[in-house]
Design a protein around this motif. Sequence first.
Motif, short mmCIF file in Angstrom:
data_model
loop_
_atom_site.label_atom_id
_atom_site.label_comp_id
_atom_site.label_asym_id
_atom_site.label_seq_id
_atom_site.Cartn_x
_atom_site.Cartn_y
_atom_site.Cartn_z
N ALA A 66 0.85 -1.19 0.00
CA ALA A 66 0.00 0.00 0.00
C ALA A 66 0.88 1.24 0.00
CB ALA A 66 -0.92 0.01 1.21
N ASP A 67 0.73 2.07 -1.02
CA ASP A 67 1.45 3.33 -1.15
C ASP A 67 0.54 4.40 -0.56
OD1 ASP A 67 2.77 5.65 -1.98
OD2 ASP A 67 3.30 4.80 -3.92
N ILE A 68 0.95 4.96 0.57
CA ILE A 68 0.11 5.88 1.34
C ILE A 68 0.72 7.27 1.34
CG2 ILE A 68 -0.85 6.36 3.63
CD1 ILE A 68 -0.65 3.29 4.15
N ARG A 69 -0.11 8.28 1.08
CA ARG A 69 0.34 9.68 1.11
C ARG A 69 -0.45 10.42 2.20
NH1 ARG A 69 3.51 10.33 -3.69
NH2 ARG A 69 3.72 8.20 -4.41
N ILE A 70 0.31 11.16 3.02
CA ILE A 70 -0.30 11.94 4.09
C ILE A 70 0.29 13.35 4.08
CG2 ILE A 70 -0.59 9.87 5.53
CD1 ILE A 70 1.72 11.25 7.32
N ASP A 71 -0.26 14.23 4.89
CA ASP A 71 0.32 15.55 5.11
C ASP A 71 1.56 15.35 5.98
OD1 ASP A 71 1.05 18.07 6.04
OD2 ASP A 71 -0.98 18.64 6.62
N PRO A 72 2.75 15.72 5.50
CA PRO A 72 3.97 15.50 6.27
C PRO A 72 3.94 16.14 7.66
CG PRO A 72 4.51 16.21 4.04
CD PRO A 72 3.02 16.34 4.20
N ALA A 73 3.16 17.17 7.84
CA ALA A 73 3.07 17.83 9.14
C ALA A 73 2.44 16.91 10.20
CB ALA A 73 2.27 19.13 9.03
N ARG A 74 1.76 15.87 9.76
CA ARG A 74 1.10 14.94 10.69
C ARG A 74 1.83 13.60 10.79
NH1 ARG A 74 -5.06 14.41 10.01
NH2 ARG A 74 -4.81 13.88 12.21
N ALA A 75 3.08 13.56 10.38
CA ALA A 75 3.84 12.32 10.32
C ALA A 75 3.93 11.60 11.66
CB ALA A 75 5.24 12.57 9.76
N THR A 76 4.23 12.31 12.70
CA THR A 76 4.38 11.67 14.02
C THR A 76 3.08 11.01 14.46
OG1 THR A 76 6.12 13.22 14.62
CG2 THR A 76 5.04 12.05 16.42
N GLU A 77 1.97 11.72 14.30
CA GLU A 77 0.65 11.17 14.66
C GLU A 77 0.32 9.95 13.80
OE1 GLU A 77 -2.73 14.16 15.12
OE2 GLU A 77 -1.20 15.25 13.97
N PHE A 78 0.58 10.08 12.49
CA PHE A 78 0.27 8.99 11.58
C PHE A 78 1.08 7.74 11.90
CE2 PHE A 78 1.40 6.67 7.67
CZ PHE A 78 0.16 6.13 7.39
#
Length: 99
Positions: A6-18
């Motif tokens: 699974a290739d997942i894209r998120i907002d990098p600002a939320r990396a720790t939470e993710f």
Amino acid sequence: MILEHADIRIDPARATEFEAAIVRGASTVIAQARGFQGYQVRRSIESPGRYLLTIRWATLEDHTVGFRQSEAFTQWRAIVGPFFAQPPVVEHLELVGEG
């Protein structure tokens, strides 16, 4: 054994939470599914906000039917879905060679 990729894209600002959420979801929800054999989560160095989740399943149907059509999938998406910048791209792979 089948590998779900699974290739997942998120907002990098939320990396720790993710990162905390995906590990929690995989280890408490997906890990209970029939046919589950393990997982890995990798963060891209070059592309902030990009993650690759790989899950080992005994059979394709363990993922596509047993897990995806269960309440556990709804629980999983409730944990990680709010972080997705776009729907993940999911593919299934099988081993053809190894060194």
